[in-house]
Design a protein around this motif. Sequence first.
Motif, PDB file in Angstrom:
ATOM      1  N   ARG A  15       0.832  -1.204   0.000  1.00 35.97           N
ATOM      2  CA  ARG A  15       0.000   0.000   0.000  1.00 35.97           C
ATOM      3  C   ARG A  15       0.870   1.259   0.000  1.00 35.97           C
ATOM      4  O   ARG A  15       0.533   2.255  -0.639  1.00 35.97           O
ATOM      5  N   ASP A  16       1.991   1.196   0.715  1.00 35.98           N
ATOM      6  CA  ASP A  16       2.933   2.324   0.675  1.00 35.98           C
ATOM      7  C   ASP A  16       3.441   2.543  -0.750  1.00 35.98           C
ATOM      8  O   ASP A  16       3.622   3.689  -1.185  1.00 35.98           O
ATOM      9  N   LEU A  17       3.700   1.457  -1.476  1.00 32.42           N
ATOM     10  CA  LEU A  17       4.142   1.584  -2.871  1.00 32.42           C
ATOM     11  C   LEU A  17       3.116   2.326  -3.707  1.00 32.42           C
ATOM     12  O   LEU A  17       3.473   3.097  -4.596  1.00 32.42           O
ATOM     13  N   ASP A  18       1.841   2.088  -3.429  1.00 29.55           N
ATOM     14  CA  ASP A  18       0.821   2.777  -4.235  1.00 29.55           C
ATOM     15  C   ASP A  18       0.759   4.256  -3.916  1.00 29.55           C
ATOM     16  O   ASP A  18       0.553   5.087  -4.813  1.00 29.55           O
ATOM     17  N   VAL A  19       0.951   4.598  -2.649  1.00 26.82           N
ATOM     18  CA  VAL A  19       1.039   6.016  -2.298  1.00 26.82           C
ATOM     19  C   VAL A  19       2.243   6.644  -2.997  1.00 26.82           C
ATOM     20  O   VAL A  19       2.150   7.742  -3.586  1.00 26.82           O
ATOM     21  N   LEU A  20       3.385   5.954  -2.972  1.00 27.36           N
ATOM     22  CA  LEU A  20       4.577   6.458  -3.636  1.00 27.36           C
ATOM     23  C   LEU A  20       4.332   6.652  -5.121  1.00 27.36           C
ATOM     24  O   LEU A  20       4.707   7.684  -5.691  1.00 27.36           O
ATOM     25  N   ARG A  21       3.709   5.669  -5.768  1.00 23.44           N
ATOM     26  CA  ARG A  21       3.411   5.789  -7.203  1.00 23.44           C
ATOM     27  C   ARG A  21       2.630   7.062  -7.497  1.00 23.44           C
ATOM     28  O   ARG A  21       2.967   7.829  -8.415  1.00 23.44           O
ATOM     29  N   ALA A  22       1.587   7.309  -6.704  1.00 22.25           N
ATOM     30  CA  ALA A  22       0.753   8.472  -6.936  1.00 22.25           C
ATOM     31  C   ALA A  22       1.518   9.773  -6.713  1.00 22.25           C
ATOM     32  O   ALA A  22       1.421  10.718  -7.516  1.00 22.25           O
ATOM     33  N   VAL A  23       2.281   9.826  -5.649  1.00 20.70           N
ATOM     34  CA  VAL A  23       3.030  11.045  -5.319  1.00 20.70           C
ATOM     35  C   VAL A  23       4.107  11.326  -6.362  1.00 20.70           C
ATOM     36  O   VAL A  23       4.438  12.485  -6.634  1.00 20.70           O
ATOM     37  N   LEU A  24       4.652  10.285  -6.971  1.00 18.97           N
ATOM     38  CA  LEU A  24       5.636  10.470  -8.041  1.00 18.97           C
ATOM     39  C   LEU A  24       4.996  10.953  -9.336  1.00 18.97           C
ATOM     40  O   LEU A  24       5.702  11.337 -10.270  1.00 18.97           O
ATOM     41  N   GLY A  25       3.660  10.905  -9.402  1.00 16.60           N
ATOM     42  CA  GLY A  25       2.963  11.366 -10.596  1.00 16.60           C
ATOM     43  C   GLY A  25       2.797  10.312 -11.672  1.00 16.60           C
ATOM     44  O   GLY A  25       2.523  10.638 -12.832  1.00 16.60           O
ATOM     45  N   ASP A  26       2.937   9.042 -11.306  1.00 13.65           N
ATOM     46  CA  ASP A  26       2.825   7.954 -12.275  1.00 13.65           C
ATOM     47  C   ASP A  26       1.443   7.318 -12.190  1.00 13.65           C
ATOM     48  O   ASP A  26       0.984   6.923 -11.109  1.00 13.65           O
ATOM     49  N   GLU A  27       0.802   7.159 -13.334  1.00 15.38           N
ATOM     50  CA  GLU A  27      -0.505   6.500 -13.365  1.00 15.38           C
ATOM     51  C   GLU A  27      -0.387   5.018 -13.049  1.00 15.38           C
ATOM     52  O   GLU A  27      -1.249   4.426 -12.416  1.00 15.38           O
ATOM     53  N   LYS A  28       0.702   4.417 -13.509  1.00 17.02           N
ATOM     54  CA  LYS A  28       0.944   2.989 -13.292  1.00 17.02           C
ATOM     55  C   LYS A  28       2.303   2.815 -12.619  1.00 17.02           C
ATOM     56  O   LYS A  28       3.208   3.628 -12.791  1.00 17.02           O
TER      57      LYS A  28
END
Length: 526
Positions: free
Chosen positions: A215-228
Motif C-alpha cells: 500500500r505504501d508503494l501505491d502512495v509512492l506511485r501516486a506522489v511520483l505522478g505515475d498512473e501505473k
Amino acid sequence: MDTSRLLRTTGTVIAAAGLLLSGCTPGSADPRAAASASGRSPAATAGPPAVPAALRPYYDQKLTWRHCGVAGFQCATLKAPLDYDKPGDGQEIELAVARKKATGPGKRLGSLVVNPGGPGGSGIGYLQAYAGIGYPAPVRAQYDMVSLDPRGVARSSPVECLTGPGMDAYTQVDQTPDDAAERVRLVAAFKSFAAGCEERSRRLLPHVSTVDAARDLDVLRAVLGDEKLTYVGASYGTFLGATYADLFPGRVGRLVLDGAMDPTRSALDLNRDQTAGFETAFRAFAADCAKQPDCPLGRGGPDQVATRLKQFFRTLDATPVPTGDPKRPLGESLATTGVIAALYDETAWPQLREAVAQAMDGDGAGLLSLADSYYEREPDGRYANLMYANAAVNCLDQPPAFAGPEAVEAALPSFEKASPVFGAGLAWAALNCTYWPVKATGSARSLSAEGAPPIVVVGTTRDPATPYQWAQALAGQLSSGVLLTYEGDGHTAYGRGSDCVDTAINHYLLDGTPPKPGQRCRPSQP
C-alpha cells in the motif's frame, strides 16, 4: 546463524546493497478485503479505483526533494498511515525515499521503483550503491530511478531489537543443538530476540506486513505522478511486487519479479524449499571447488566435498577457532552463515575457498567477515536493522513454521534430506517466529492479479535462496505472468552478466514487450 527465509540480492552479501523471505500474503486476513478497503472491489480488473477520502491526504502530498549523501541522488520523506485500517487516527509513519533522475537522451518514461528484497533490505542503499548507477544505461536514461526503505527498515522508522553486543551473542548461539541443554539455550535466544523487538518496537510490529508495504508503494506511485507502477523487485521484492499487483491490478505498469518466491507455500515449506535451494547451490560450488588447485575440501564429487565440510562444522561446534576478535571465535553457527553468504553469488566462490582454507588452518577471520556481510555488521560492532525488520515482516506475514522444539525435531529428517550440510541448522532457524509477540495476520495463498498487463517473472535454475520452482509457480499463478529462465548459478539474474537476460528485460521496460513465452537464457548466450 539466523538465516531462516532470508532472501537477498547478491550485491548485498558481498558488496554494499540490501535481502529473507517472507511467507505470503497480507497484513489483513484476506488481501482482497484489504484491497477493497483501499478502494478496489475484489472483482475489479481494469482501471484504477478511486482513492478513499481518508487516504486522499497521503495520495495528494508533495515530496520535498533535497540532495543527499551520494552525488546525483535526491532524498525526500513520504508520509503514510501507520494503520491503513485507521488512516484518520493521526498515527503516521515516515518513509525515506530516494531517486536519481533520468539521464537522457530520449523520452522520459516515468519512475522505475526498485526493491532489493529481504525483507529488511534498504532500498535506498541498493539504489545508491548499485541500481541507480549500475542498471543498464538505456534504462537509467529514460527512467527516474527510485526506491524507498520499506516501513520498519533502515531510514524508515526502523524496527530495533538488540544492542550490538546482544546481536553478537545471538549470532553465535548453537543452532544445531546436540542435547536438551543446548536446545533450551537456543529457545531462550529466540525468546530474548522477540522480547527485545517488543520492548524497542512495540508500536511498529503490528504494521510492517508486506500488504502494508504494498500500500505504501501505491502512495509512492501516486506522489511520483505515475498512473501505473513500473517496478523491479528482487527476491523477497518479488513477493512485494506480486502482492501489489494482486491488490491494485489496474495500477500495474511494467513489473519485473526477479528471483521469485511462491506465495502459496507455507512457512514450513518455504524454509524446507530454501534449504534444498542452498544444497543445490552448494553442490554447484562443490563440483567447481573439486576442480580447483586451492580447494580446501579436497577432490572427489560433491558428496565427498559436502562430507568434509560437514565434518569441519562439527569440529568447529566442539572447538571454535580464533578470528582476531576474542569475543567472537568462529563456531559452527558463524561458519555456516559465512558459507551460506558466499553461495548467493558464484563470483564469491574463490573468496569462500580461501576463507574455508584459512579456517581449517586455525584462522576464522575470513568466514567471520562473510558472516558479518550477511548480517550487515559494521566493523565498530553496530548492526544494520536488516535481521530485525526481516523477522518482523516474516513473522507477521505467515504463522510460524513450527509450534515448538518438538515439531522441529519431527521435521529434521526432511530438512536433512533436503540438505545434509545445512538441513539441521536451517530447520532450527525456522523456530524464530514461534515466540513472536504479535500474531501473524497473513497466510499462504495464490496471487493472481487478475486484469494486470504482462508481468515478467525471472527464475534462475540453481538459485540458492529462491529455488527455480518458485518462479515457475508464481508465473503460473499470475493471470498474466511470463516466465524468463536463466540456466545458471547465483541469486537473481538481471544485471548479473547475462546479455540474454538483460536484453529481454530492457526491451520489456523500455517498450513494454515481454519475453517470448518459455524463453531461456544461458551464461554465455548473447
